[in-house]
Design a protein around this motif. Structure first.
Motif, PDB file in Angstrom:
ATOM      1  N   THR A  11       0.831  -1.211   0.000  1.00 33.59           N
ATOM      2  CA  THR A  11       0.000   0.000   0.000  1.00 33.59           C
ATOM      3  C   THR A  11       0.858   1.251   0.000  1.00 33.59           C
ATOM      4  N   SER A  16       0.460   3.491  -3.066  1.00 38.19           N
ATOM      5  CA  SER A  16      -0.169   4.784  -2.781  1.00 38.19           C
ATOM      6  C   SER A  16       0.681   5.936  -3.297  1.00 38.19           C
ATOM      7  N   TYR A  36       0.120   6.078  -6.908  1.00 40.23           N
ATOM      8  CA  TYR A  36      -1.278   6.484  -7.133  1.00 40.23           C
ATOM      9  C   TYR A  36      -1.450   7.988  -6.915  1.00 40.23           C
ATOM     10  N   ARG A  81       0.410   5.676 -13.660  1.00 33.85           N
ATOM     11  CA  ARG A  81      -0.271   4.401 -13.895  1.00 33.85           C
ATOM     12  C   ARG A  81       0.715   3.257 -14.120  1.00 33.85           C
ATOM     13  N   VAL A 139      -4.318  -2.766  -2.720  1.00 33.39           N
ATOM     14  CA  VAL A 139      -4.986  -1.925  -3.718  1.00 33.39           C
ATOM     15  C   VAL A 139      -6.274  -1.327  -3.148  1.00 33.39           C
ATOM     16  N   HIS A 199      -6.941   2.760  -2.418  1.00 32.24           N
ATOM     17  CA  HIS A 199      -8.084   3.485  -2.995  1.00 32.24           C
ATOM     18  C   HIS A 199      -9.100   3.882  -1.922  1.00 32.24           C
ATOM     19  N   GLU A 200      -8.756   3.558  -0.662  1.00 31.46           N
ATOM     20  CA  GLU A 200      -9.583   3.918   0.501  1.00 31.46           C
ATOM     21  C   GLU A 200     -11.018   3.404   0.387  1.00 31.46           C
ATOM     22  N   ARG A 201     -11.139   2.175  -0.121  1.00 37.37           N
ATOM     23  CA  ARG A 201     -12.455   1.524  -0.194  1.00 37.37           C
ATOM     24  C   ARG A 201     -12.619   0.643   1.048  1.00 37.37           C
ATOM     25  N   LEU A 260     -12.017  -1.894  -9.331  1.00 39.10           N
ATOM     26  CA  LEU A 260     -10.915  -0.925  -9.311  1.00 39.10           C
ATOM     27  C   LEU A 260     -10.021  -1.008 -10.543  1.00 39.10           C
ATOM     28  N   THR A 285      -7.716  -3.086 -11.497  1.00 42.68           N
ATOM     29  CA  THR A 285      -6.301  -3.279 -11.171  1.00 42.68           C
ATOM     30  C   THR A 285      -5.614  -4.136 -12.229  1.00 42.68           C
TER      31      THR A 285
END
Length: 505
Positions: free
Chosen positions: A66, A70, A73, A78, A149, A153-155, A210, A212
């Motif tokens: 992460t 992150s 991200y 990408r 991931v 993406h803070e899901r 997402l 990925t």
């Protein structure tokens, strides 16, 4: 704004997950004890409970990915995002292979070490459980990328939701299968099944929702070096943690047999749930901490402020559980586990008291991960694991079951309470004196209230689940009133107001 909302939802889901685990254990463990028996439960605790701990290892390893994902991200790169995941995937396949080899060796050694204190069927079952453990390790290790991931993406609602689903599914599977095959091996297989389903759900979400991709764009030596450094530190922390927390059961199993392990395991089950409270919330803040150290002009100052804020909130939750257990624990264990487990109360309480410090400072581990200092925790835990074993052996022989708990408490005080606080302060730059000034303002009035609660409970001399639940609810209401009057700052009062407004609507 969405990120803040996601983090708040993640914190709420984290506590929902912790509460669910507590409730599940309340119902599940007595049924499991009745279904498979005290000796089988002792065998399960020696081997099968490691599988539950693998979830924690998974979270820590995912935190490393992460961190690097992150960063790419946040930079909008990408190609670097895809390459980070592809490289991480290769690294974790290697770690999986090494872990399986280690588990195989440990399995062979364990069967021989416990040959004198376990029966032949128990030894055979233990060997089969190590096979299931190795498979579970592969499943969990190779799911770390998906967790990383989803976290980046803070899901958090989906992530914590799947973990919540697994926490409910595993005991349900056990209770169903227990009617057909009541054994420790069956429990381990059900744990594997639940973890596999959770991994599949998280993989589908990461790839389908997402979008990925794990495309390899070439070797990034610097990234590989940093990932290996973090992963090795994470594995060291996880393994040394496992040795630390399992050494009491291992020593008891060697000197006293499976039934004493079962008594100790009841206490360990309680403090393990308590520890989970501290480890679930901090991961929500990993993307925030990463962003802070990347872009803030004063990262140490802002990190100290967040460290204090999260520590205070964690303390309100953990201290309530600690005080409630200190008051109601003996009656709770008598009702929950049955007669013959009285020592489990001291086993749990002796560890819970000093470990509260680590729970309220758990965000510090996230900060160590971001600033590349996590290996220190690994070195410290390794030393503490050795110290714990050295203290446990004589204390178990002199005192018995509680001696193993005292040894763990001593090690926690030395490492987690003293050494880690000095390291956070002197090496990381966190304002530890300000942290403890804030904590002292909370602890003193709430502990005084807890002593009053203990006096009242002992004076009433009542028993049964009804009395326990009613007193617990009353104590919770009083705890909130005292905290609101004497402890809450304006930020915490605002949080309560928002929760009440949402609940009212």
């Amino acid at each position: 704004m969405r990120a803040v909302s996601n983090r708040q939802a993640g914190v709420l889901m984290s506590y929902a997950y912790s509460i669910t685990q507590i409730v599940v254990q309340l119902i599940y463990v007595p049924l499991l004890l009745a279904g498979i028996g005290k000796a089988e439960y002792g065998v399960y605790q020696l081997v099968g409970s490691i599988m539950a701990y693998l979830t924690v290892i998974n979270t820590v390893l995912a935190a490393g990915i992460t961190k690097f994902y992150s960063k790419a991200y946040l930079e909008g790169d990408r190609e670097k995002m895809e390459n980070t995941l592809a490289i991480a995937k290769r690294i974790h396949w290697v770690i999986s292979a090494i872990a399986v080899a280690v588990i195989t060796i440990v399995g062979f050694i364990s069967v021989r070490v416990y040959a004198n204190s376990f029966t032949s069927p128990q030894l055979h079952e233990m060997g089969m459980m190590f096979v299931v453990l190795a498979i579970d390790m592969v499943v969990i290790m190779n799911n770390t990328i998906n967790i990383a991931v989803i976290t980046a993406h803070e899901r958090f609602v989906f992530l914590k939701g799947t973990q919540l689903f697994t926490a409910l599914l595993q005991p349900c599977l056990v209770l169903i299968c227990m009617r057909i095959w009541p054994s420790a091996f069956m429990v381990a297989c059900c744990t594997l099944g639940a973890n596999l389903l959770c991994a599949i759900l998280q993989r589908v979400f990461a790839q389908s929702v997402l979008k990925t991709r794990y495309t390899y764009h070439g070797m990034d030596k610097q990234l590989v070096k940093e990932m290996l450094r973090f992963s090795s530190a994470a594995v060291l922390v996880a393994l040394s943690d496992q040795v630390f927390w399992k050494s009491g059961q291992l020593v008891l199993g060697y000197f006293r047999g499976a039934e004493d392990v079962a008594v100790f395991a009841i206490g360990a089950q309680i403090y393990s749930v308590y520890i989970v409270i501290g480890t679930t919330v901090a991961t929500v803040f990993l993307p925030k901490i990463t962003d802070l150290y990347l872009h803030s002009k004063h990262p140490e100052k802002e990190a100290s402020s967040l460290f204090i804020t999260v520590g205070r909130i964690s303390l309100y939750v953990s201290l309530f559980i600690l005080l409630a257990f200190a008051i109601l624990g003996p009656e709770f264990i008598r009702l929950w586990a049955g007669e013959g487990y009285q020592e489990a109360y001291l086993v749990a309480l002796i560890v819970m008291i000093p470990y509260t410090v680590d729970i309220i400072q758990n965000l510090g581990l996230t900060i160590l991960q971001v600033v590349n200092r996590y290996q220190f925790r690994g070195y410290l835990n390794s030393g503490l694991a050795i110290l714990n074993i050295a203290i446990t052996i004589p204390l178990v022989n002199v005192i018995g079951i509680v001696g193993a708990s005292i040894a763990s408490a001593i090690s926690v005080i030395i490492g987690n309470c003293i050494i880690m606080n000095l390291y956070y302060w002197k090496r990381i730059g966190l304002d530890i004196p300000a942290f403890w000034k804030n904590i002292a303002r909370i602890i003193l009035p709430l502990i005084f209230m807890g002593l009053i609660g203990l006096f009242i409970w002992n004076s009433l001399n009542i028993q049964g689940w009804g009395a326990l639940i009613c007193f617990g609810i009353g104590f919770f209401i009083l705890y909130l009133l005292v905290a609101q009057r004497f402890c809450f700052n304006e930020y915490e009062r605002e949080i309560v107001r928002k929760v009440l407004v949402r609940f009212h609507h």
